[in-house]
Design a protein around this motif. Structure first.
Motif, short mmCIF file in Angstrom:
data_model
loop_
_atom_site.label_atom_id
_atom_site.label_comp_id
_atom_site.label_asym_id
_atom_site.label_seq_id
_atom_site.Cartn_x
_atom_site.Cartn_y
_atom_site.Cartn_z
N LEU A 86 0.81 -1.21 0.00
CA LEU A 86 0.00 0.00 0.00
C LEU A 86 0.85 1.27 0.00
O LEU A 86 0.53 2.23 -0.71
CB LEU A 86 -0.96 0.01 1.19
N HIS A 87 1.93 1.28 0.78
CA HIS A 87 2.75 2.50 0.82
C HIS A 87 3.39 2.77 -0.54
O HIS A 87 3.54 3.93 -0.94
CB HIS A 87 3.81 2.43 1.94
N GLU A 88 3.72 1.72 -1.28
CA GLU A 88 4.27 1.90 -2.63
C GLU A 88 3.20 2.40 -3.59
O GLU A 88 3.49 3.19 -4.49
CB GLU A 88 4.88 0.60 -3.14
N GLN A 89 1.98 1.92 -3.43
CA GLN A 89 0.88 2.40 -4.27
C GLN A 89 0.64 3.89 -4.03
O GLN A 89 0.42 4.65 -4.98
CB GLN A 89 -0.39 1.61 -3.99
N ILE A 90 0.70 4.30 -2.77
CA ILE A 90 0.49 5.72 -2.44
C ILE A 90 1.62 6.56 -3.02
O ILE A 90 1.39 7.60 -3.64
CB ILE A 90 0.37 5.90 -0.91
N ALA A 117 -0.86 13.09 6.64
CA ALA A 117 -0.89 11.63 6.67
C ALA A 117 -2.19 11.14 7.29
O ALA A 117 -2.80 10.18 6.80
CB ALA A 117 0.31 11.08 7.41
N ALA A 118 -2.64 11.80 8.34
CA ALA A 118 -3.87 11.38 9.01
C ALA A 118 -5.09 11.58 8.10
O ALA A 118 -5.96 10.70 8.03
CB ALA A 118 -4.06 12.17 10.30
N GLU A 119 -5.13 12.70 7.38
CA GLU A 119 -6.26 12.96 6.47
C GLU A 119 -6.30 11.94 5.34
O GLU A 119 -7.35 11.36 5.05
CB GLU A 119 -6.14 14.36 5.86
N LEU A 120 -5.15 11.72 4.73
CA LEU A 120 -5.10 10.79 3.60
C LEU A 120 -5.40 9.37 4.07
O LEU A 120 -6.13 8.62 3.41
CB LEU A 120 -3.74 10.87 2.91
N ALA A 121 -4.86 9.00 5.23
CA ALA A 121 -5.10 7.66 5.76
C ALA A 121 -6.58 7.43 6.03
O ALA A 121 -7.12 6.36 5.74
CB ALA A 121 -4.29 7.45 7.04
N ALA A 122 -7.25 8.45 6.55
CA ALA A 122 -8.68 8.32 6.84
C ALA A 122 -9.48 8.10 5.56
O ALA A 122 -10.37 7.25 5.51
CB ALA A 122 -9.18 9.56 7.57
N VAL A 123 -9.14 8.83 4.51
CA VAL A 123 -9.87 8.70 3.25
C VAL A 123 -9.58 7.37 2.57
O VAL A 123 -10.47 6.73 2.02
CB VAL A 123 -9.53 9.88 2.31
N LEU A 124 -8.32 6.93 2.64
CA LEU A 124 -7.94 5.68 1.99
C LEU A 124 -8.23 4.45 2.85
O LEU A 124 -8.06 3.33 2.39
CB LEU A 124 -6.44 5.70 1.65
N ALA A 125 -8.62 4.68 4.10
CA ALA A 125 -8.91 3.59 5.04
C ALA A 125 -7.67 2.72 5.26
O ALA A 125 -7.73 1.49 5.19
CB ALA A 125 -10.10 2.76 4.58
N VAL A 126 -6.53 3.39 5.48
CA VAL A 126 -5.29 2.70 5.80
C VAL A 126 -4.73 3.30 7.09
O VAL A 126 -5.19 4.34 7.56
CB VAL A 126 -4.23 2.83 4.67
N ASN A 127 -3.73 2.67 7.64
CA ASN A 127 -3.08 3.15 8.83
C ASN A 127 -2.28 4.41 8.48
O ASN A 127 -1.61 4.44 7.44
CB ASN A 127 -2.15 2.06 9.36
N PRO A 128 -2.31 5.44 9.32
CA PRO A 128 -1.51 6.65 9.04
C PRO A 128 -0.03 6.35 8.84
O PRO A 128 0.65 7.05 8.07
CB PRO A 128 -1.73 7.53 10.28
N ASN A 129 0.48 5.31 9.49
CA ASN A 129 1.90 4.95 9.29
C ASN A 129 2.18 4.49 7.87
O ASN A 129 3.30 4.64 7.38
CB ASN A 129 2.32 3.88 10.29
N THR A 130 1.18 3.95 7.19
CA THR A 130 1.33 3.55 5.79
C THR A 130 1.57 4.78 4.93
O THR A 130 2.46 4.80 4.06
CB THR A 130 0.09 2.78 5.31
N ALA A 144 5.09 6.13 2.92
CA ALA A 144 5.14 6.59 1.52
C ALA A 144 5.73 8.00 1.45
O ALA A 144 6.61 8.28 0.62
CB ALA A 144 3.74 6.57 0.92
N TYR A 145 5.24 8.89 2.31
CA TYR A 145 5.73 10.27 2.32
C TYR A 145 7.23 10.32 2.64
O TYR A 145 7.98 11.07 2.02
CB TYR A 145 4.95 11.10 3.33
N ARG A 146 7.67 9.52 3.61
CA ARG A 146 9.09 9.53 3.98
C ARG A 146 9.96 9.02 2.83
O ARG A 146 11.04 9.55 2.58
CB ARG A 146 9.32 8.69 5.22
N ARG A 147 9.49 8.00 2.15
CA ARG A 147 10.25 7.48 1.00
C ARG A 147 10.39 8.57 -0.06
O ARG A 147 11.47 8.78 -0.63
CB ARG A 147 9.56 6.25 0.42
#
Length: 132
Positions: free
Chosen positions: A27-31, A53-66, A70-73
């Motif tokens: 998932l992090h690679e997809q993001i 990260a929290a906003e995007l995670a909520a919309v994508l229904a994934v963990n904010p760490n995911t 992606a953002y850190r990479r």
């Protein structure tokens, strides 16, 4: 429904991002790929702010760490920059060299040098993608 979770789409600003929980790509690679593509097609431009990260995670229904992964990479690749209090933005050099666009231009030039039209090259790509 067939019991599989649906592919998730997000509309952010003028971007349409999709991730597929069933895809083999993490998932992090997809993001990260969604961000890279948005920069390549200029849906995201230099200095533009991305969702937290929290906003995007909520919309994508994934963990904010995911999303953070992606953002850190992308930050490590100098595609994004983090600014305390200002969020995550597209870095100034992100558009300078987009590997997929550069490779496509090289492929097109090589194909033309060997007598292929752009349409013939597209057909060739489709043939290579399809299992025989």
């Amino acid at each position: 429904m067939d019991g599989n979770p649906p592919m998730v789409l997000i509309f952010c600003s003028i971007m349409l991002w999709s991730i597929d929980p069933q895809d083999a790509l993490p998932l992090h690679e997809q993001i990260a790929a969604c961000v890279r593509r948005a920069i390549a097609d200029q849906s995201l431009t230099r200095g533009e702010r991305l969702p937290s990260a929290a906003e995007l995670a909520a919309v994508l229904a994934v963990n904010p760490n995911t999303v953070l992964r992606a953002y850190r990479r992308l930050r490590d690749e100098e595609v994004l920059e983090f600014r305390r209090g200002r969020g995550v933005k597209v870095s100034a050099g992100a558009e300078a060299s987009i590997p997929v666009i550069d490779a496509a231009r090289e492929f097109l030039a090589l194909g033309r040098a060997h007598g292929y039209s752009p349409g013939a090259l597209a057909s060739l790509l489709h043939q290579l993608e399809s299992p025989t």
